[in-house]
Design a protein around this motif. Structure first.
Motif, PDB file in Angstrom:
ATOM      1  N   PHE A  81     -63.117  49.720  54.284  1.00  0.00           N
ATOM      2  CA  PHE A  81     -62.678  48.337  54.158  1.00  0.00           C
ATOM      3  C   PHE A  81     -63.049  47.519  55.391  1.00  0.00           C
ATOM      4  O   PHE A  81     -63.281  46.306  55.290  1.00  0.00           O
ATOM      5  CB  PHE A  81     -61.172  48.286  53.885  1.00  0.00           C
ATOM      6  CG  PHE A  81     -60.819  48.708  52.495  1.00  0.00           C
ATOM      7  CD1 PHE A  81     -61.088  47.890  51.407  1.00  0.00           C
ATOM      8  CD2 PHE A  81     -60.243  49.950  52.258  1.00  0.00           C
ATOM      9  CE1 PHE A  81     -60.783  48.282  50.116  1.00  0.00           C
ATOM     10  CE2 PHE A  81     -59.934  50.360  50.967  1.00  0.00           C
ATOM     11  CZ  PHE A  81     -60.208  49.530  49.893  1.00  0.00           C
ATOM     12  N   GLY A  82     -63.100  48.172  56.556  1.00  0.00           N
ATOM     13  CA  GLY A  82     -63.581  47.479  57.747  1.00  0.00           C
ATOM     14  C   GLY A  82     -65.043  47.095  57.603  1.00  0.00           C
ATOM     15  O   GLY A  82     -65.476  46.024  58.039  1.00  0.00           O
ATOM     16  N   GLY A 121     -60.391  46.192  75.051  1.00  0.00           N
ATOM     17  CA  GLY A 121     -61.783  46.519  74.775  1.00  0.00           C
ATOM     18  C   GLY A 121     -62.256  46.001  73.433  1.00  0.00           C
ATOM     19  O   GLY A 121     -63.380  45.483  73.305  1.00  0.00           O
ATOM     20  N   ASN A 122     -61.413  46.107  72.418  1.00  0.00           N
ATOM     21  CA  ASN A 122     -61.812  45.634  71.098  1.00  0.00           C
ATOM     22  C   ASN A 122     -61.864  44.124  71.021  1.00  0.00           C
ATOM     23  O   ASN A 122     -62.713  43.553  70.313  1.00  0.00           O
ATOM     24  CB  ASN A 122     -60.868  46.204  70.041  1.00  0.00           C
ATOM     25  CG  ASN A 122     -61.222  47.627  69.686  1.00  0.00           C
ATOM     26  OD1 ASN A 122     -62.206  47.876  69.013  1.00  0.00           O
ATOM     27  ND2 ASN A 122     -60.422  48.571  70.167  1.00  0.00           N
ATOM     28  N   ALA A 123     -60.968  43.449  71.735  1.00  0.00           N
ATOM     29  CA  ALA A 123     -61.030  41.988  71.787  1.00  0.00           C
ATOM     30  C   ALA A 123     -62.326  41.527  72.456  1.00  0.00           C
ATOM     31  O   ALA A 123     -62.963  40.557  72.018  1.00  0.00           O
ATOM     32  CB  ALA A 123     -59.819  41.433  72.536  1.00  0.00           C
ATOM     33  N   ARG A 141     -67.638  40.711  63.542  1.00  0.00           N
ATOM     34  CA  ARG A 141     -66.633  40.394  64.563  1.00  0.00           C
ATOM     35  C   ARG A 141     -65.220  40.401  63.983  1.00  0.00           C
ATOM     36  O   ARG A 141     -64.257  40.757  64.672  1.00  0.00           O
ATOM     37  CB  ARG A 141     -66.938  39.032  65.197  1.00  0.00           C
ATOM     38  CG  ARG A 141     -68.258  38.973  65.941  1.00  0.00           C
ATOM     39  CD  ARG A 141     -68.545  37.578  66.485  1.00  0.00           C
ATOM     40  NE  ARG A 141     -69.897  37.491  67.005  1.00  0.00           N
ATOM     41  CZ  ARG A 141     -70.267  37.870  68.237  1.00  0.00           C
ATOM     42  NH1 ARG A 141     -69.352  38.362  69.060  1.00  0.00           N
ATOM     43  NH2 ARG A 141     -71.517  37.775  68.626  1.00  0.00           N
ATOM     44  N   SER A 142     -65.099  40.007  62.719  1.00  0.00           N
ATOM     45  CA  SER A 142     -63.770  39.981  62.096  1.00  0.00           C
ATOM     46  C   SER A 142     -63.156  41.368  62.054  1.00  0.00           C
ATOM     47  O   SER A 142     -61.941  41.532  62.195  1.00  0.00           O
ATOM     48  CB  SER A 142     -63.875  39.408  60.675  1.00  0.00           C
ATOM     49  OG  SER A 142     -64.687  40.230  59.851  1.00  0.00           O
ATOM     50  N   THR A 143     -63.997  42.374  61.879  1.00  0.00           N
ATOM     51  CA  THR A 143     -63.496  43.748  61.851  1.00  0.00           C
ATOM     52  C   THR A 143     -62.870  44.120  63.189  1.00  0.00           C
ATOM     53  O   THR A 143     -61.798  44.746  63.244  1.00  0.00           O
ATOM     54  CB  THR A 143     -64.640  44.720  61.515  1.00  0.00           C
ATOM     55  OG1 THR A 143     -65.175  44.388  60.230  1.00  0.00           O
ATOM     56  CG2 THR A 143     -64.143  46.156  61.494  1.00  0.00           C
ATOM     57  N   PHE A 144     -63.492  43.720  64.273  1.00  0.00           N
ATOM     58  CA  PHE A 144     -62.964  44.081  65.589  1.00  0.00           C
ATOM     59  C   PHE A 144     -61.709  43.284  65.940  1.00  0.00           C
ATOM     60  O   PHE A 144     -60.863  43.761  66.703  1.00  0.00           O
ATOM     61  CB  PHE A 144     -64.055  43.925  66.651  1.00  0.00           C
ATOM     62  CG  PHE A 144     -65.052  45.049  66.622  1.00  0.00           C
ATOM     63  CD1 PHE A 144     -64.814  46.229  67.290  1.00  0.00           C
ATOM     64  CD2 PHE A 144     -66.209  44.939  65.873  1.00  0.00           C
ATOM     65  CE1 PHE A 144     -65.714  47.276  67.247  1.00  0.00           C
ATOM     66  CE2 PHE A 144     -67.124  45.971  65.816  1.00  0.00           C
ATOM     67  CZ  PHE A 144     -66.879  47.150  66.497  1.00  0.00           C
ATOM     68  N   TRP A 145     -61.551  42.090  65.374  1.00  0.00           N
ATOM     69  CA  TRP A 145     -60.288  41.376  65.556  1.00  0.00           C
ATOM     70  C   TRP A 145     -59.155  42.096  64.830  1.00  0.00           C
ATOM     71  O   TRP A 145     -58.035  42.209  65.355  1.00  0.00           O
ATOM     72  CB  TRP A 145     -60.403  39.941  65.048  1.00  0.00           C
ATOM     73  CG  TRP A 145     -61.093  38.997  65.990  1.00  0.00           C
ATOM     74  CD1 TRP A 145     -62.209  38.260  65.756  1.00  0.00           C
ATOM     75  CD2 TRP A 145     -60.703  38.705  67.342  1.00  0.00           C
ATOM     76  NE1 TRP A 145     -62.539  37.517  66.871  1.00  0.00           N
ATOM     77  CE2 TRP A 145     -61.633  37.759  67.854  1.00  0.00           C
ATOM     78  CE3 TRP A 145     -59.664  39.140  68.169  1.00  0.00           C
ATOM     79  CZ2 TRP A 145     -61.551  37.255  69.161  1.00  0.00           C
ATOM     80  CZ3 TRP A 145     -59.573  38.640  69.465  1.00  0.00           C
ATOM     81  CH2 TRP A 145     -60.513  37.716  69.941  1.00  0.00           C
ATOM     82  N   VAL A 146     -59.439  42.597  63.651  1.00  0.00           N
ATOM     83  CA  VAL A 146     -58.419  43.342  62.910  1.00  0.00           C
ATOM     84  C   VAL A 146     -58.055  44.624  63.659  1.00  0.00           C
ATOM     85  O   VAL A 146     -56.870  45.006  63.745  1.00  0.00           O
ATOM     86  CB  VAL A 146     -58.910  43.674  61.486  1.00  0.00           C
ATOM     87  CG1 VAL A 146     -57.968  44.651  60.801  1.00  0.00           C
ATOM     88  CG2 VAL A 146     -59.025  42.394  60.667  1.00  0.00           C
ATOM     89  N   ILE A 147     -59.049  45.300  64.222  1.00  0.00           N
ATOM     90  CA  ILE A 147     -58.784  46.519  64.996  1.00  0.00           C
ATOM     91  C   ILE A 147     -57.884  46.199  66.191  1.00  0.00           C
ATOM     92  O   ILE A 147     -56.970  46.966  66.525  1.00  0.00           O
ATOM     93  CB  ILE A 147     -60.098  47.161  65.458  1.00  0.00           C
ATOM     94  CG1 ILE A 147     -60.888  47.676  64.260  1.00  0.00           C
ATOM     95  CG2 ILE A 147     -59.817  48.314  66.427  1.00  0.00           C
ATOM     96  CD1 ILE A 147     -62.281  48.153  64.605  1.00  0.00           C
TER      97      ILE A 147
END
Length: 398
Positions: A146-147, A81-83, A157-163
């Motif tokens: 930090f997110g 889902g996050n991806a 979008r970078s935040t959701f890749w880290v998640i």
């Protein structure tokens, strides 16, 4: 502390980050997709409603399955889902990614709470649940600020890749550290046995308190970035640090609330919900003062999350020998309250009542939670001989 609790906390961290980080990034996401604040708020409300569906439907579907593989499978769904959110080309696809990630939320915390409680002695169950939810609070103390900073600097979008990456780490941790605690429901009754827990009026009262108490806090918190920048006068760059203050409050409240609930669940919930109502009302009145906004944000976190271990333990206690579905249902109730609060907050903003109106609405919703909790506690005292008010040490007997 059983090492398996760490794995559950890691999963809680990832899920908490997914749920809450969107609040700090809501202005950026709304601007990117060209939607209004209220429409963007559905990324929060839609997530919360999907948690309710997952908490009931998925938990019911897996009541007979071994808990450890179920937790691992739920984390796989979370990563997917996050991806999808990170790749979303449109608002509708972003919302779909949020829905997919949310489906695992309720079942993970519901089943995880039962697993956590099974790892420790009866008088430490609320504390064990609090440890699992420490991941959720850590997400707010560290992950969300930090997110948000990462999202503002490198794109949301970078935040959701880290998640998504954190979800992979959590999956490995669950497979390596969580013990095999058996199946969700033993015996021939299966789901029917789990459903019998809902014959208890106290289970329903507890769930209602969860909806109202959590709904009040998140009705205020959903649009907090707009309140802090448009009312309190903070710059958008300071929002992540202010969210860290809120997260510190969550961490403190979760820890103290778990310890207090191990002594007396009902008294703890009555005191904490009453205090939260007062804090929200004061916040609404003094939001134009930066100093008061910071203090209120901290206390909102403390009292808002101090309810969580007690509410979860109360439902599990009154659900007796079949706590899995009731536990999942209460996680769904947390997020139904989240959706309710976010929706009401959006309605008040759309009506032109300003960015303090969601805080006023939250205070009113929380006041209703105090009333319901008082009724539940009174009924529990009245039937103490046959249905004692739950304490951690009584969970094995409830």
């Amino acid at each position: 502390m059983p090492i398996g609790l760490i794995a559950l906390a890691i999963g809680g961290f990832g899920i908490g980050l997914t749920e809450f980080v969107i609040m700090g990034l809501l202005p950026e996401v709304a601007s990117d997709f060209g939607v209004s604040e209220a429409t963007a708020g559905w990324l929060i409300s839609g997530y919360a409603l999907s948690v309710v569906v997952g908490a009931l439907a998925l938990t019911a579907a897996v009541t007979r399955l071994p808990r450890k593989p179920v937790l691992a499978a739920l984390m796989v769904l979370f990563v997917a889902g996050n991806a999808l959110s990170a790749l979303a080309p449109s608002y509708s696809m972003m919302l779909l990614g949020r829905v997919v990630a949310a489906l695992c939320h309720g079942a993970f915390f519901g089943i995880g709470a039962v697993v956590a409680a099974d790892m420790v002695a009866p008088n430490k169950k609320a504390g064990a649940i609090a440890v699992m939810f420490t991941g959720l609070t850590a997400a707010n103390v560290l992950g969300v600020p930090f997110g948000t900073l990462l999202g503002q600097a490198a794109g949301w979008r970078s935040t959701f890749w880290v998640i998504s990456a954190i979800g992979v780490v959590a999956l490995v941790g669950i497979l390596a550290l969580v013990p095999n605690t058996g199946r969700g429901t033993a015996g021939a009754d299966g789901l029917r046995g789990e459903l019998r827990a809902f014959r208890s009026g106290q289970v329903w009262l507890s769930i209602l308190v969860t909806i109202l108490g959590y709904g009040g806090m998140f009705g205020a918190f959903t649009y907090i970035a707009f309140t802090l920048t448009s009312v309190s006068g903070f710059g958008s760059a300071t929002v992540p640090w202010l969210l860290m203050i809120f997260g510190i409050g969550l961490f403190v409240g979760n820890t103290l609330g778990g310890k207090a609930a191990d002594r007396n669940v009902d008294a703890t919930l009555l005191v904490v919900l009453s205090a939260l109502t007062v804090v929200l009302a004061v916040f609404a009145v003094t939001a134009e003062s930066p100093a008061m906004a910071v203090a209120s944000l901290l206390l909102m976190g403390v009292f808002g999350f101090a309810t969580v271990p007690g509410l979860q333990m109360r439902v599990m206690a009154y659900a007796s020998d079949a706590p899995t579905l009731a536990s999942g249902a209460n996680i769904g109730a947390f997020n139904l309250g989240n959706a309710l609060g976010a929706w009401i907050g959006g309605v008040t903003i759309t009506a032109g009542l300003g960015y303090t109106s969601p805080i006023w609405a939250g205070a009113g919703i929380t006041a209703l939670a105090v009333v319901v909790m008082a009724v539940a506690a009174g009924k529990a005292r009245g039937r103490a001989a046959v249905d004692p008010a739950p304490r951690a040490g009584e969970l094995a007997e409830a």
